[in-house]
Scaffold this motif. Structure first.
Motif, PDB file in Angstrom:
ATOM      1  N   GLU A 144      36.616  49.969  23.256  1.00 26.98           N
ATOM      2  CA  GLU A 144      35.900  48.737  23.561  1.00 26.98           C
ATOM      3  C   GLU A 144      34.649  49.144  24.338  1.00 26.98           C
TER       4      GLU A 144
ATOM      5  N   ARG B 209      34.041  33.603  24.386  1.00 29.62           N
ATOM      6  CA  ARG B 209      35.504  33.617  24.203  1.00 29.62           C
ATOM      7  C   ARG B 209      36.168  33.531  25.587  1.00 29.62           C
TER       8      ARG B 209
ATOM      9  N   THR C  89      39.323  41.316  20.923  1.00 33.42           N
ATOM     10  CA  THR C  89      39.401  42.058  22.184  1.00 33.42           C
ATOM     11  C   THR C  89      40.845  42.399  22.530  1.00 33.42           C
TER      12      THR C  89
ATOM     13  N   LYS D 213      52.365  44.654  32.603  1.00 31.87           N
ATOM     14  CA  LYS D 213      52.324  44.886  31.153  1.00 31.87           C
ATOM     15  C   LYS D 213      53.543  45.700  30.751  1.00 31.87           C
TER      16      LYS D 213
HETATM   17  C1  G16 Z   1      42.162  44.574  29.670  1.00 34.49           C
HETATM   18  C2  G16 Z   1      42.474  44.940  28.245  1.00 34.49           C
HETATM   19  C3  G16 Z   1      41.196  45.306  27.516  1.00 34.49           C
HETATM   20  C4  G16 Z   1      40.206  44.148  27.621  1.00 34.49           C
HETATM   21  C5  G16 Z   1      40.010  43.742  29.074  1.00 34.49           C
HETATM   22  C6  G16 Z   1      39.204  42.473  29.215  1.00 34.49           C
HETATM   23  O1  G16 Z   1      41.586  45.674  30.309  1.00 34.49           O
HETATM   24  O2  G16 Z   1      43.375  46.015  28.235  1.00 34.49           O
HETATM   25  O3  G16 Z   1      41.512  45.588  26.185  1.00 34.49           O
HETATM   26  O4  G16 Z   1      38.987  44.501  27.072  1.00 34.49           O
HETATM   27  O5  G16 Z   1      41.262  43.492  29.687  1.00 34.49           O
HETATM   28  O6  G16 Z   1      39.863  41.457  28.508  1.00 34.49           O
HETATM   29  P1  G16 Z   1      39.426  39.936  28.607  1.00 34.49           P
HETATM   30  O7  G16 Z   1      37.994  39.904  28.177  1.00 34.49           O
HETATM   31  O8  G16 Z   1      40.347  39.206  27.673  1.00 34.49           O
HETATM   32  O9  G16 Z   1      39.564  39.525  30.041  1.00 34.49           O
HETATM   33  P2  G16 Z   1      42.049  46.093  31.768  1.00 34.49           P
HETATM   34  O10 G16 Z   1      41.312  47.372  32.009  1.00 34.49           O
HETATM   35  O11 G16 Z   1      41.655  44.983  32.683  1.00 34.49           O
HETATM   36  O12 G16 Z   1      43.533  46.258  31.637  1.00 34.49           O
END
Ligand code: G16
Length: 534
Positions: free
Chosen positions: A375, A500, A356, A73
């Motif tokens: 979240e 989603r 999200t 990132k």
């Molecule tokens: C990342 C994002 C979060 C998100 C999560 C899950 O978290 O930074 O904002 O809620 O992924 O995202 P998705 O449902 O799109 O897979 P992390 O802690 O994995 O970096």
């Protein structure tokens, strides 16, 4: 330089697939990432040049994902996520078919974005504890070297620590008047640790908090922070700290495990009513929980942390005597319906719902004097606007009680990592609020009762066919699916459900809630069955 880019790029061949910048950057099996990381390095240098040599961060991590995954990132100058319009440039570079195409796109970006290539590029980076990290760092260094960027390798850090470093570096010189802190680990521990100590002065001991570090980078960094604070002020027991056993990362532990399984990590041996918390693999998420006297598990997730923080800050701001101070709470579709009701009806605060991804919540939070965003999965922080910072700094108290409240508010601002959700800072924030309120986890939990809910991960053939609208609460495509979900939801009391595509895993997520546990489970299962057909 052009020949260096082509030559270096040829050492990082691109696999034959299409990549997209997801919820939190690029994330996939680590074996696929070499070329992506190289190209992200090129983009980080361009981003820095575009912003006149400001320092850009690159974090190599796959956070909550399985140990075989990795990701990357980009961090913008104030410590926030990469500006959205640049995500498309990242994807274009990542998908360039040949090394010559990489150079052509790189050169095109210089022209189309009006970048002055003679501006020095400055990039800092770090990684989490994954086995694949060092090789991916080498790919990044190859790119930064090819374009002559000035870079610093910060080794192993939590994601929020790197966000903090980036902001510190970019605010240390004029014209900035609000230096964020010292860009070292010691500087980070001192800033948030001293604020914590100040806020805990005179507060009675609350008993041990057991913290599951997901066998990730949070373990050594939390130890560093706890050592700085000292045992007398932070009574903590760290579990799941085996960072050297790569396969243990996030396995049967961590914030995502606890949130989705709604049970203690197996390694957790705690007495009833004892406070417990779990971090994720890069320590940007935290959830709390406890077992009650009957052995029943209670989750205190991101929604409960947001409501705790919002109510505490509301009271503190009143005690300081700040008038017209707009506090708001930002949530995503996963927020429990009860939490939203509690915020609007009991706390009388506005709620905004975004898609999200902390990048979306963070952006919405900037619209308030104080934006509390979390979240449900435990990822979040609190933002104070520029003018709120000024007011808090310059306000003159009119009574000793106001003076004490103001000192606490100032310390609270220092305690919070405003750049991004930070599990270590959030842990201390919760500990402070519970100590000030004299609450244990049971009192905290009793503020409102979550609607029973279920989060399911569904593997599908092609998750990209799922297109959403209304902050991801409704599906536009595949056609007809939303109508089927609506038909099911209507059959359950207080029913709500949505599906989603995940932006971090190759799966679709289904969330459901309903008045009864069995009904929430059933609804999730039925919606998952529909989704699984695609
Ligand atoms: C990342 C994002 C979060 C998100 C999560 C899950 O978290 O930074 O904002 O809620 O992924 O995202 P998705 O449902 O799109 O897979 P992390 O802690 O994995 O970096």
């Amino acid at each position: 330089m052009t020949s260096q880019i082509v030559e270096a790029s040829s050492r990082h061949p691109k696999p034959d697939r299409v990549f997209s910048y997801g919820t939190a950057g690029f994330r996939m099996k680590a074996v696929l990432l070499d070329a992506i990381i190289f190209r992200v390095g090129l983009l980080a240098a361009l981003r820095s040049q575009k912003l006149n040599g400001k320092t850009i961060g690159v974090m190599i991590t796959a956070s909550h994902n399985v140990p075989e995954d990795n990701g990357v990132k980009l961090i913008d100058p104030m410590g926030e996520m990469l500006e959205e319009s640049w995500e498309a440039h990242a994807a274009t570079l990542a998908n360039a078919a040949t090394d010559e195409d990489v150079l052509a796109i790189y050169s095109h970006l210089i022209v189309s974005l009006k970048i002055n290539p003679s501006v020095p590029a400055r990039v800092i980076f770090a990684r989490d504890t994954r086995e694949s990290g060092p090789a991916l760092v080498a790919s990044l260094v190859d790119a930064l070297t090819a374009v002559g960027a000035d870079f610093t390798d910060h080794g192993l850090l939590t994601t929020p620590q790197l966000h903090y470093f980036v902001r510190c570096i970019n605010t240390q010189n004029p014209p900035h008047t609000e230096a964020y802190g010292v860009a070292t680990e010691q500087g980070y521990y001192e800033k948030i640790g001293n604020a914590y100590k100040k806020l805990m002065q005179g507060k009675p001991k609350q008993g041990t908090v057991t913290v599951d570090c997901a066998n990730g980078i949070g373990a050594p960094k939390l130890k560093g922070l706890a050592d700085f604070i000292g045992k007398d002020t932070l009574d903590i027991k760290i579990i799941n700290d085996s960072v050297d056993v790569y396969s243990k990362l996030n396995y049967q532990c961590g914030a995502d495990f606890v949130k989705t399984q709604q049970r203690l990590p197996p390694a957790s041996q705690v007495a009833s009513l004892a406070r417990c918390a779990s971090l994720d693999g890069d320590a940007d998420r935290i959830v709390y929980y406890f077992n009650d006297a009957d052995g029943i598990f209670h989750l205190l997730d991101g929604d409960k942390i947001a409501t705790l923080a919002a109510s505490f800050i509301t009271d503190l701001v009143k005690a300081v005597g700040l008038a017209d101070f707009r506090i708001g709470v930002i949530q995503s579709a996963y927020a429990n319906g009860s939490s939203t009701g509690y915020i609007t009806k009991t706390l009388s605060l506005p709620v905004v719902c975004t898609p999200t991804g902390v990048k979306h919540l963070h952006h919405a939070a900037t619209k308030f004097d104080c934006g509390v965003y979390f979240e449900a999965n435990g990822h979040g922080t609190v933002l104070f606007s520029h003018s709120a910072h000024q007011i808090i700094k310059s306000h003159l108290p009119e009574s000793p009680a106001q003076a004490t409240a103001l000192e606490n508010l100032r310390a609270l601002v220092d305690l919070i990592n405003e750049t991004v959700g930070d599990a270590l800072s959030d842990l201390l924030l919760v500990e402070v609020i519970l100590a000030h309120k004299g609450w244990g986890p049971k009192e905290w939990d009793s503020t409102y009762t979550d609607l029973p809910n279920r989060l399911v991960r569904v593997e599908v053939k092609d998750r990209t066919v799922f297109k959403t609208t209304d902050a991801e609460r409704r599906l536009l495509e595949p056609t007809g699916v939303q109508e089927k979900i609506d038909g099911l939801v209507g059959k359950y009391k207080q029913g709500r459900s949505f599906a989603r595509a995940s932006g971090t895993e190759d799966a679709v997520r289904v969330y459901s809630e309903a008045a009864e546990r069995g009904e929430a489970e059933e609804l999730a299962r039925l919606v998952a069955d529909i989704v699984a057909q695609f």
